[in-house]
Design a protein around this motif. Structure first.
Motif: not given
Length: 185
Positions: A32, A34, A99
């Motif tokens: 994950r 940003r 995200w």
């Protein structure tokens, strides 16, 4: 077996740096993240410059035909980026951040291909020392180098463009939502 020279020792000293970059690249392709404002632009600039330099170097070295492997890898990488973008999970936190989670299996395959090519080259250098028969051009303009570089660059460029489009779409939606609700606060 040839005795290791200073360049081989320099390569061995750089192995921790190479390993760190491989791990960082792997994490970026499967975890994950940003969605930043600048990272896609940096990817576009770096990979665009890398491709331009490779094509210019191939022409100067009289290896223009070798760029066909680069172009093939680039086209395949672009198609893989479309596949990866369709399978990317997007998470939007209202008013805070965007995200995304790249498609892990594709990230693992691409990272592994990159790692295998680096390990192959390190193995060649350790077994044969420098310079290899044919010099650096035999490595740089090898189809075994140009096709994976094109694949990785094509994927990275296509994915960066997709991330920019995603970001613009989310920001446009936020502005539309703000206009419908009468503005912030």
């Amino acid at each position: 077996m040839a005795a290791p020279d200073n360049q081989t020792f320099a390569l061995l000293a750089l192995l921790p740096l190479i390993a760190w970059r491989v791990v960082a690249r792997f994490r970026r392709m499967v975890g994950r993240q940003r969605l930043s404002r600048m990272r896609p632009w940096v990817s576009l600039a770096v990979f665009g410059l890398l491709l331009a330099l490779l094509v210019m170097a191939a022409r100067v070295a009289g290896q223009g035909a070798a760029t066909a492997w680069l172009a093939l890898g680039l086209a395949c990488g672009g198609l893989l980026s479309l596949y990866g973008l369709r399978r990317t999970e997007v998470q939007v936190e209202p008013g805070v951040a965007i995200w995304y989670i790249p498609h892990a299996p594709l990230g693992i395959v691409l990272s592994s291909l990159f790692l295998l090519r680096v390990l192959w080259r390190v193995g060649e250098l350790l077994l044969h020392g420098l310079p290899l028969a044919g010099g650096h051009d035999s490595f740089t303009f090898s189809p075994w180098t140009l096709a994976p570089v094109g694949l990785f660059a094509g994927y990275s460029i296509g994915y960066a463009i997709g991330l920019l489009r995603l970001r613009w779409r989310v920001l446009r939606q936020r502005r539309a939502d703000l206009n419908r609700s009468g503005g912030p606060g």
